[in-house]
Design an enzyme around this catalytic site. Structure first.
Site, PDB file in Angstrom:
ATOM      1  N   ASP A  76      25.448 -53.535  34.669  1.00 35.59           N
ATOM      2  CA  ASP A  76      25.708 -54.981  34.648  1.00 35.59           C
ATOM      3  C   ASP A  76      25.982 -55.445  33.220  1.00 35.59           C
ATOM      4  OD1 ASP A  76      24.506 -56.245  37.486  1.00 35.59           O
ATOM      5  OD2 ASP A  76      23.531 -54.396  36.851  1.00 35.59           O
ATOM      6  N   GLU A  99      26.965 -63.922  34.513  1.00 35.72           N
ATOM      7  CA  GLU A  99      25.643 -63.826  35.136  1.00 35.72           C
ATOM      8  C   GLU A  99      24.557 -63.329  34.172  1.00 35.72           C
ATOM      9  OE1 GLU A  99      25.243 -61.215  38.539  1.00 35.72           O
ATOM     10  OE2 GLU A  99      23.174 -61.829  38.831  1.00 35.72           O
ATOM     11  N   ASP A 155      30.978 -62.187  37.294  1.00 38.20           N
ATOM     12  CA  ASP A 155      29.845 -61.415  37.825  1.00 38.20           C
ATOM     13  C   ASP A 155      30.188 -59.957  37.542  1.00 38.20           C
ATOM     14  OD1 ASP A 155      27.776 -60.245  39.183  1.00 38.20           O
ATOM     15  OD2 ASP A 155      27.907 -61.602  40.904  1.00 38.20           O
ATOM     16  N   ILE A 157      28.660 -57.126  37.978  1.00 37.25           N
ATOM     17  CA  ILE A 157      28.514 -56.371  39.234  1.00 37.25           C
ATOM     18  C   ILE A 157      27.952 -57.337  40.254  1.00 37.25           C
ATOM     19  CG2 ILE A 157      27.344 -54.548  40.504  1.00 37.25           C
ATOM     20  CD1 ILE A 157      27.202 -52.865  38.133  1.00 37.25           C
ATOM     21  N   ASP A 158      28.768 -57.663  41.233  1.00 34.22           N
ATOM     22  CA  ASP A 158      28.258 -58.449  42.345  1.00 34.22           C
ATOM     23  C   ASP A 158      27.863 -57.452  43.420  1.00 34.22           C
ATOM     24  OD1 ASP A 158      27.697 -60.761  43.892  1.00 34.22           O
ATOM     25  OD2 ASP A 158      29.588 -60.472  44.946  1.00 34.22           O
ATOM     26  N   THR A 160      24.615 -55.860  43.386  1.00 33.61           N
ATOM     27  CA  THR A 160      23.889 -54.800  42.671  1.00 33.61           C
ATOM     28  C   THR A 160      23.213 -53.848  43.654  1.00 33.61           C
ATOM     29  OG1 THR A 160      23.404 -56.497  41.052  1.00 33.61           O
ATOM     30  CG2 THR A 160      22.316 -54.401  40.737  1.00 33.61           C
ATOM     31  N   ASP A 304      29.459 -65.924  41.898  1.00 38.59           N
ATOM     32  CA  ASP A 304      29.367 -65.212  43.175  1.00 38.59           C
ATOM     33  C   ASP A 304      30.480 -65.615  44.155  1.00 38.59           C
ATOM     34  OD1 ASP A 304      27.221 -63.472  42.813  1.00 38.59           O
ATOM     35  OD2 ASP A 304      25.748 -65.067  43.155  1.00 38.59           O
TER      36      ASP A 304
END
Ligand SMILES: Nc1ncnc2c1ncn2[C@@H]1O[C@H](COP(=O)(O)O)[C@@H](O)[C@H]1OP(=O)(O)O
Ligand SMILES: [Mg+2]
Ligand SMILES: [Mg+2]
Ligand SMILES: [Mg+2]
Length: 366
Positions: A76, A99, A155, A157-158, A160, A304
């Site tokens: 991330d 994020e 984001d 990594i959306d 996770t 998101d």
């Protein structure tokens, strides 16, 4: 705005041969967000590669836990550093609503993780970055957002949890201008190129610019070929497939199931992590995305939904909250004016919202 690539090219030649008149015409109406689009694609591709490298090397070794108990990995942070430094290079004045922040990477406590992040980021950037530069790049994501001017939302990594399970996740980047999403890129490294061949080639990038349609291209491919995508043409909801979160804590599975029942849906839901759900609806693999709230207090974040929102709209679909209200990206870092999310093709959208209303009305009566 909807000019062909050929027309774009001929106008850019005029721009170089002639003077400001063409330049102005070119920049306001022909190449709308052309540079932003190319840079965003590059940034998402690089960050996706970083995530894939992490998955291969590190995921099974170690994860850390944020206060909210969501797993946050070295990926991330690295992916946010990579995207933010590319954006800073090309658009130094653009702020970013990202994020992650660098808190967990600072000081002696953050040393182990920080060293891993520095290592990884430097495998993906053109010029080596120092530890301080990387922390600063991550913290370019602290912007508050709002209704005026331009800012990106990221984001890194959306999904996770999907990432950690080796399932679906997405790198999501969107550009917001004056409170509206104008450009979105979704990098989906584990999404099959062809859903009818789930064990075949994986890695899809979706891109959409306001007024220009939505496209998909292969991630990790030297080809720049883009294929236009559009939502499903199913007009009877009983033939529809809907998708929802894997995590029951992120979306109310029983409300979703009630809505499906009202719509006459008999096929099982497709459970998928991340904004890949928007991608699935945008290219017609599923007809509906339901994200019914599990709590009254959770507020959705702009990162998101930004990229997914414009990809759906440009593919011929609609997105709203459970009250049928468009998502309002002008409120800052969160979608504080909205509750839950519903996405579907334009032709069935009103029917889906009506079923959502019916379910919520019934719930409020019992
Ligand atoms: N209570 C909640 N309701 C809705 N979404 C949530 C909730 N808690 C976390 N999320 C967010 O859901 C997203 C993943 O959704 P999905 O399950 O559909 O893939 C994550 O970005 C996660 O944010 P966070 O990163 O803060 O945990
Ligand atoms: Mg998270
Ligand atoms: Mg997310
Ligand atoms: Mg995330």
């Amino acid at each position: 705005r909807a000019l062909s690539v050929k027309q774009h090219r001929s106008m850019s030649q005029l721009k170089y041969k002639n003077t400001f008149i063409y330049t102005r015409f070119y920049s306001t109406s022909i190449a709308y967000l052309e540079k932003e689009r190319a840079v965003a694609i590059k940034a998402v591709e690089r960050a996706s590669r970083v995530c894939q490298a992490v998955f291969k090397r590190l995921v099974t070794e170690e994860t850390m836990t944020k206060k909210d108990k969501s797993p946050v990995t070295v990926a991330d942070f690295s992916a946010q550093a990579v995207v933010n430094s590319i954006l800073e290079n090309d658009f130094p004045d653009d702020p970013v609503v990202g994020e992650e922040d660098s808190k967990d990477l600072q000081g002696e406590e953050g040393r182990v993780l920080r060293e891993k992040v520095v290592d990884l980021v430097n495998t993906a950037t053109e010029h080596p970055m120092s530890s301080d530069e990387i922390l600063r790049a991550i913290d370019r994501g602290l912007y508050a957002g709002g209704s005026t001017g331009r800012h990106w939302t990221l984001d890194p990594i959306d999904g996770t949890k999907g990432f950690l399970r080796g399932e679906q996740f997405a790198v999501c980047l969107a550009l917001i201008i004056d409170g509206r999403v104008r450009l979105g890129v979704l990098g989906c490294p584990n999404l099959p190129w062809d859903m009818s061949n789930p064990d075949g080639e994986r890695g899809v990038l979706m891109v959409a610019v306001e007024g220009q349609g939505a496209f998909q291209r292969k991630l990790n491919s030297s080809s720049n070929e883009e294929v236009p995508i559009s939502v499903s043409s199913v007009i009877d909801t009983k033939d529809a497939v809907f998708c929802e979160s894997v995590e029951a804590g992120h979306s109310n599975h029983s409300d979703n199931a009630n809505i499906a029942k009202i719509l006459g849906i008999s096929k099982p839901s497709v459970r998928m992590d991340s904004q890949c759900k928007y991608a699935a609806v945008a290219r017609g693999n599923a007809e509906i995305y339901l994200r019914l709230p599990v709590s009254d207090t959770y507020v959705e974040k702009i990162w998101d939904h930004g990229a997914g929102n414009i990809v759906i709209h440009e593919a011929g679909g609609r997105v709203a909250d459970i009250h049928g209200k468009s998502l309002d990206f002008s409120r800052g870092r969160t979608l504080s004016a909205n509750q839950g999310v519903v996405a579907a093709g334009a032709q069935i959208f009103d029917t889906v919202i009506a079923a959502v209303q019916e379910t919520l009305k019934y719930k409020s009566q019992i």
